[in-house]
Design an enzyme around this catalytic site. Structure first.
Site, PDB file in Angstrom:
ATOM      1  N   LYS A 213       2.144  -3.218   6.664  1.00 31.61           N
ATOM      2  CA  LYS A 213       2.458  -3.688   4.944  1.00 31.61           C
ATOM      3  C   LYS A 213       3.932  -3.604   4.891  1.00 31.61           C
ATOM      4  CE  LYS A 213      -1.768  -4.310   3.455  1.00 31.61           C
ATOM      5  NZ  LYS A 213      -2.135  -5.675   2.754  1.00 31.61           N
TER       6      LYS A 213
ATOM      7  N   SER B 214       0.700  -1.225  -0.255  1.00 34.38           N
ATOM      8  CA  SER B 214       0.105  -0.127   0.168  1.00 34.38           C
ATOM      9  C   SER B 214       0.874   1.198  -0.007  1.00 34.38           C
ATOM     10  CB  SER B 214      -0.856   0.014   1.195  1.00 34.38           C
ATOM     11  OG  SER B 214      -1.364   1.276   1.454  1.00 34.38           O
TER      12      SER B 214
ATOM     13  N   TYR C 296      -1.615   0.288  10.232  1.00 34.66           N
ATOM     14  CA  TYR C 296      -1.894  -0.600   8.929  1.00 34.66           C
ATOM     15  C   TYR C 296      -0.773  -0.367   7.918  1.00 34.66           C
ATOM     16  CZ  TYR C 296      -3.756  -0.955   4.220  1.00 34.66           C
ATOM     17  OH  TYR C 296      -3.927  -1.404   2.851  1.00 34.66           O
TER      18      TYR C 296
HETATM   19  N1  UFG Z   1     -12.907  11.499   2.696  1.00 40.25           N
HETATM   20  C1  UFG Z   1     -14.045  12.502   2.842  1.00 40.25           C
HETATM   21  N2  UFG Z   1     -15.299  11.928   3.377  1.00 40.25           N
HETATM   22  C2  UFG Z   1     -15.578  10.843   3.418  1.00 40.25           C
HETATM   23  C3  UFG Z   1     -14.402   9.655   3.076  1.00 40.25           C
HETATM   24  C4  UFG Z   1     -13.102  10.323   2.828  1.00 40.25           C
HETATM   25  O1  UFG Z   1     -13.819  13.608   2.795  1.00 40.25           O
HETATM   26  O2  UFG Z   1     -16.582  10.306   3.864  1.00 40.25           O
HETATM   27  C5  UFG Z   1     -11.647  11.964   2.172  1.00 40.25           C
HETATM   28  C6  UFG Z   1     -10.618  11.838   3.178  1.00 40.25           C
HETATM   29  O3  UFG Z   1     -10.493  12.735   4.192  1.00 40.25           O
HETATM   30  C7  UFG Z   1      -9.473  11.641   2.147  1.00 40.25           C
HETATM   31  C8  UFG Z   1      -9.917  11.089   0.840  1.00 40.25           C
HETATM   32  O4  UFG Z   1     -11.536  11.437   0.844  1.00 40.25           O
HETATM   33  O5  UFG Z   1      -8.744  12.870   1.804  1.00 40.25           O
HETATM   34  C9  UFG Z   1      -9.865   9.794   0.438  1.00 40.25           C
HETATM   35  O6  UFG Z   1     -10.053   9.113   1.725  1.00 40.25           O
HETATM   36  P1  UFG Z   1     -10.149   7.674   1.783  1.00 40.25           P
HETATM   37  O7  UFG Z   1     -10.683   7.156   3.312  1.00 40.25           O
HETATM   38  O8  UFG Z   1     -11.095   6.984   0.703  1.00 40.25           O
HETATM   39  O9  UFG Z   1      -8.727   6.798   1.460  1.00 40.25           O
HETATM   40  P2  UFG Z   1      -7.367   7.185   2.099  1.00 40.25           P
HETATM   41  O10 UFG Z   1      -6.404   8.056   1.228  1.00 40.25           O
HETATM   42  O11 UFG Z   1      -7.370   7.629   3.483  1.00 40.25           O
HETATM   43  O12 UFG Z   1      -6.490   5.525   2.097  1.00 40.25           O
HETATM   44  C10 UFG Z   1      -6.771   4.869   1.072  1.00 40.25           C
HETATM   45  C11 UFG Z   1      -7.165   3.534   1.675  1.00 40.25           C
HETATM   46  C12 UFG Z   1      -5.703   2.956   2.507  1.00 40.25           C
HETATM   47  C13 UFG Z   1      -4.550   2.996   1.608  1.00 40.25           C
HETATM   48  C14 UFG Z   1      -4.336   4.501   0.953  1.00 40.25           C
HETATM   49  C15 UFG Z   1      -3.351   4.725   0.037  1.00 40.25           C
HETATM   50  O13 UFG Z   1      -8.179   3.362   2.539  1.00 40.25           O
HETATM   51  O14 UFG Z   1      -5.855   1.642   2.802  1.00 40.25           O
HETATM   52  O15 UFG Z   1      -5.688   4.876   0.449  1.00 40.25           O
HETATM   53  O16 UFG Z   1      -3.217   5.923  -0.511  1.00 40.25           O
HETATM   54  F1  UFG Z   1      -3.332   2.874   2.111  1.00 40.25           F
END
Ligand code: UFG
Length: 325
Positions: A144, A116, A140
């Site tokens: 990895k 990841s 997490y």
């Molecule tokens: N976000 C919102 N509202 C929501 C959900 C997400 O504004 O309801 C925002 C988050 O704050 C972030 C973006 O959308 O800025 C993406 O969030 P995600 O939760 O979809 O994904 P992350 O970037 O936090 O993490 C994802 C995976 C991880 C992985 C990572 C790698 O969940 O397992 O990408 O870049 F490690």
């Protein structure tokens, strides 16, 4: 090749199985169905209902004889890993050690591993290449990274040849519409947007609009799951042809902000998608995107489906199928 796909009933795993079947590989899926779905299985694949925390079940699986294995079975919610690290230590680290030891015992020494972008932590420069320092910000991501270290040692001592594929933000659904099993209680951005569009949630929250980005919301590199699946097929070919290990970033090389994603989803679905700005979510870097130059060079891989319209429309199609539309 005869390939054991561990976690093959999951969201990414099922897309990987589909891509491997298309290339005429012989597939056995091993999955405990804790988050994977029976509906994600293909009639052409053999299925073993087993758990990576049960060494006897893994031993019996590898006993069947495989040329290679793909390991996608893991807990993956970064936020949760900071609340219940024990779950991540056991499922991800102990589970992987069990898999590696069963594979080595049965002389199965080619592996593709789901790593990841979370191994990097906050970016020190952009785009993120393979040499970027690794300082995971959540447990997490640490699991990895730790597993990547185990793989290097098993390579050195046992002759394991592996590809560690560092996914950026996996998104999208099978463009052919064959796979549409939804994850339960999703927390990732695109499924949350889709649940609002589909009327399964009233509204969504955008976590922070005061970041130092073009519109104040976080920027991520969303890579289509069909593109990720293609990379697994190519990684398996690479390991077989070269007999050497490889660690690569897989991203679309394009940054999309949260607001851009919501607005594009409104356009594509024709739904209002109410969204309110709330406080930042702890641990979110403002901007994250990859260079995939190394994957291009080594695997001849390039994202084909990771444009914003295909990401959203393929996901919307999956939601509509579930809603019977
Ligand atoms: N976000 C919102 N509202 C929501 C959900 C997400 O504004 O309801 C925002 C988050 O704050 C972030 C973006 O959308 O800025 C993406 O969030 P995600 O939760 O979809 O994904 P992350 O970037 O936090 O993490 C994802 C995976 C991880 C992985 C990572 C790698 O969940 O397992 O990408 O870049 F490690």
């Amino acid at each position: 090749m005869k390939v054991l796909v561990i976690g093959g009933a999951g969201y990414i795993g099922s897309h990987v199985v589909k891509a491997l079947l298309k290339k005429n590989h012989e597939i056995t899926v091993f999955d405990n169905l804790s988050s994977g779905l029976r509906q994600n299985l293909f009639k052409q694949n053999t299925f073993i209902h087993g758990d990576i925390l049960n060494p006897a079940q893994l031993d019996a699986a590898f006993e069947r004889g495989f040329d290679a294995f793909i390991h996608l079975a893991a807990s993956k919610a970064a936020g949760e890993s900071m609340i219940v690290p024990e779950k991540y230590a056991v499922n991800n680290i102990i589970g992987t050690i069990n898999i590696l030891n069963a594979a080595m015992k049965h002389n199965c020494k080619k592996m593709v591993f789901s790593s990841s972008a979370a191994v990097f932590g906050a970016p020190q420069y952009l785009p993120i290449d393979e040499k970027h320092p690794q300082n995971p910000e959540n447990f997490y991501g640490y699991t990895k990274l730790d597993i990547e270290h185990y793989l290097a040692w098993y390579d050195q001592i046992r002759g394991l040849k592996y590809a560690a594929l560092r996914y950026f933000n996996a998104a999208g659904y099978d463009p052919e519409g064959e796979l549409y099993g939804l994850e339960q209680n999703p927390a990732n951005l695109l499924p949350v947007i889709m649940e609002v569009a589909a009327g399964m949630r009233k509204e969504m929250s955008i976590f922070g609009n005061d970041y130092d980005t073009r519109d104040g919301t976080c920027i991520r590199d969303y890579v289509h799951v069909a593109d990720l699946a293609d990379a697994h097929v190519k990684a398996l070919d690479y390991i077989s042809a070269k007999n050497e290990s490889l660690t690569v970033n897989l991203g679309s090389e394009t940054g999309i902000s949260v607001t851009e994603m919501v607005e594009a989803a409104r356009r594509i679905t024709g739904k209002e998608i109410p969204a309110k700005y709330v406080d930042r979510r702890p641990g979110d870097p403002s901007c994250l995107y990859a260079t995939s130059a190394y994957a291009r060079e080594k695997l001849n891989w390039k994202a084909q489906y990771s444009d914003i319209d295909t990401l959203i429309s393929s996901t919307w199609q999956a939601y509509q199928k579930n809603l019977g539309k």
